[in-house]
Scaffold this active site. Structure first.
Site, short mmCIF file in Angstrom:
data_model
loop_
_atom_site.label_atom_id
_atom_site.label_comp_id
_atom_site.label_asym_id
_atom_site.label_seq_id
_atom_site.Cartn_x
_atom_site.Cartn_y
_atom_site.Cartn_z
N ARG A 1 -13.17 19.33 1.44
CA ARG A 1 -13.07 18.06 2.19
C ARG A 1 -14.41 17.71 2.84
O ARG A 1 -14.78 16.53 2.92
CB ARG A 1 -11.97 18.14 3.25
CG ARG A 1 -10.58 18.00 2.68
CD ARG A 1 -10.28 16.57 2.24
NE ARG A 1 -8.92 16.47 1.73
CZ ARG A 1 -8.59 16.45 0.44
NH1 ARG A 1 -9.52 16.47 -0.50
NH2 ARG A 1 -7.33 16.39 0.07
N HIS B 1 -16.39 16.06 0.37
CA HIS B 1 -15.94 14.68 0.18
C HIS B 1 -16.50 13.75 1.27
O HIS B 1 -16.61 12.55 1.07
CB HIS B 1 -14.40 14.61 0.19
CG HIS B 1 -13.77 15.25 -1.02
ND1 HIS B 1 -12.53 15.85 -0.98
CD2 HIS B 1 -14.22 15.38 -2.30
CE1 HIS B 1 -12.25 16.34 -2.19
NE2 HIS B 1 -13.25 16.06 -2.99
N GLU C 1 -2.71 31.67 8.97
CA GLU C 1 -3.36 31.06 7.80
C GLU C 1 -2.92 29.60 7.64
O GLU C 1 -3.74 28.72 7.34
CB GLU C 1 -3.03 31.89 6.55
CG GLU C 1 -3.69 33.25 6.57
CD GLU C 1 -2.84 34.38 6.00
OE1 GLU C 1 -3.21 35.54 6.20
OE2 GLU C 1 -1.79 34.10 5.39
N SER D 1 0.61 34.99 7.90
CA SER D 1 0.97 33.68 7.32
C SER D 1 0.87 32.53 8.32
O SER D 1 0.30 31.48 8.01
CB SER D 1 2.38 33.71 6.75
OG SER D 1 2.40 34.50 5.59
N SER E 1 -10.88 34.13 10.74
CA SER E 1 -10.37 35.50 10.63
C SER E 1 -9.35 35.74 11.74
O SER E 1 -9.71 35.70 12.92
CB SER E 1 -11.51 36.51 10.74
OG SER E 1 -11.00 37.82 10.81
N GLY E 2 -8.13 35.96 11.35
CA GLY E 2 -7.08 36.19 12.34
C GLY E 2 -7.44 37.34 13.26
O GLY E 2 -7.49 37.19 14.49
N SER E 3 -7.73 38.48 12.66
CA SER E 3 -8.04 39.68 13.44
C SER E 3 -9.42 39.60 14.09
O SER E 3 -9.65 40.18 15.15
CB SER E 3 -8.00 40.91 12.53
OG SER E 3 -9.00 40.79 11.52
N GLY E 4 -10.35 38.94 13.42
CA GLY E 4 -11.74 38.91 13.89
C GLY E 4 -12.45 40.23 13.63
O GLY E 4 -13.53 40.48 14.15
N GLU E 5 -11.83 41.09 12.81
CA GLU E 5 -12.38 42.43 12.59
C GLU E 5 -12.57 42.76 11.12
O GLU E 5 -12.92 43.90 10.80
CB GLU E 5 -11.46 43.50 13.23
CG GLU E 5 -11.27 43.38 14.73
CD GLU E 5 -12.54 43.65 15.54
OE1 GLU E 5 -13.54 44.13 14.97
OE2 GLU E 5 -12.54 43.33 16.74
N ASP F 1 -7.93 20.65 8.63
CA ASP F 1 -7.65 19.26 8.22
C ASP F 1 -7.77 18.31 9.42
O ASP F 1 -8.21 17.16 9.27
CB ASP F 1 -6.28 19.14 7.56
CG ASP F 1 -6.33 19.44 6.06
OD1 ASP F 1 -7.44 19.50 5.50
OD2 ASP F 1 -5.27 19.61 5.44
N ARG G 1 -6.24 35.11 1.98
CA ARG G 1 -5.61 33.80 2.22
C ARG G 1 -6.40 32.99 3.23
O ARG G 1 -6.48 31.76 3.12
CB ARG G 1 -4.16 34.01 2.70
CG ARG G 1 -3.21 34.39 1.56
CD ARG G 1 -1.85 34.85 2.09
NE ARG G 1 -1.24 33.94 3.01
CZ ARG G 1 -0.14 33.19 2.76
NH1 ARG G 1 0.43 33.25 1.57
NH2 ARG G 1 0.37 32.42 3.67
O1 LIG Z 1 -7.72 36.86 8.70
P1 LIG Z 1 -8.21 38.26 8.68
O2 LIG Z 1 -7.73 39.08 9.84
O3 LIG Z 1 -9.71 38.35 8.51
O4 LIG Z 1 -7.57 38.99 7.46
C1 LIG Z 1 -7.68 38.56 6.15
C2 LIG Z 1 -6.66 39.23 5.29
O5 LIG Z 1 -5.36 38.82 5.68
C3 LIG Z 1 -4.71 38.20 4.59
O6 LIG Z 1 -5.01 36.82 4.65
C4 LIG Z 1 -3.21 38.52 4.54
O7 LIG Z 1 -2.46 38.02 5.60
C5 LIG Z 1 -5.37 38.74 3.38
O8 LIG Z 1 -5.26 37.88 2.29
C6 LIG Z 1 -6.77 39.01 3.82
O9 LIG Z 1 -7.27 40.11 3.15
#
Ligand SMILES: O=P(O)(O)OC[C@H]1O[C@](O)(CO)[C@@H](O)[C@@H]1O
Length: 185
Positions: free
Chosen positions: A57, A60, A152, A149, A86-90, A160, A46
């Site tokens: 964008r 564009h 993301e 979520s 990347s949320g986790s960065g890992e 944006d 995601r």
């Molecule tokens: O943002 P991160 O930590 O790199 O993780 C990506 C993963 O998390 C997700 O976005 C799910 O929340 C997955 O779709 C994806 O595999």
């Protein structure tokens, strides 16, 4: 709770998240894009969908922007910037990608909940996002939403906002950008 009440809760979470992002860090990313020759974006799952929206964008706006892994994506070179969300960065594949980009000598930007993560530490520009990683046992951040979520969604809105700032700096408007919209859809 019904669905629209959940929607209102999500919007509240997003308002709170927006207030926690540093404008100084965001401006470094905008300038990083302005100063780079080609722009590459990456993210898994995601987070990757948000990166794709961002690349569209940028296209564009007339920027030479590419999504990692697509067939038309060219060579990454030292005058280029790689933006990793990347949320986790890992996430393993993204770590390898950042290491390779670093060895080539290009700029790396990390948009992540954890600037101290492996990707965060490899990055030249780091934008800290609020939120919880996909494994919520690794965070105390409160969200009613599952896994990553909130991160993301925040990522999409942040990208944006970067677009709007870039449009302002370059004197672009929606009509000029619409001229570059796909016309074979
Ligand atoms: O943002 P991160 O930590 O790199 O993780 C990506 C993963 O998390 C997700 O976005 C799910 O929340 C997955 O779709 C994806 O595999």
């Amino acid at each position: 709770m019904n669905t629209t009440q959940y929607l209102a809760k999500i919007i509240k979470e997003l308002i709170r998240s927006g207030d926690l992002i540093s404008n100084d860090e965001a401006e470094k990313l905008v300038n990083g894009i302005l100063e780079s020759k080609k722009i590459f974006v990456a993210g898994a799952g995601r987070s990757g969908f948000m990166a794709k929206s961002f690349a569209m964008r940028m296209m564009h706006m007339g920027i030479d922007a590419y999504v990692i892994g697509e067939t038309v994506t060219p060579t990454f070179e030292k005058d280029d910037i790689l933006i990793i969300g990347s949320g986790s960065g890992e996430t393993k594949g993204l770590v390898s990608m950042a290491e390779k980009a670093k060895s080539i000598g290009g700029t790396i930007a990390a948009v992540t909940i954890f600037p101290e993560s492996t990707i965060g530490q490899l990055a030249d520009i780091t934008i800290k996002m609020p939120g919880s990683p996909k494994d919520q046992s690794e965070s105390n951040f409160k969200t009613i939403q599952p896994m990553g979520s909130l991160f993301e969604q925040t990522l999409l809105l942040f990208y944006d906002a970067v677009i709007l700032r870039f449009m302002e700096k370059k004197g672009l408007d929606t009509n000029k950008m619409y001229g570059k919209h796909a016309n074979l859809e």
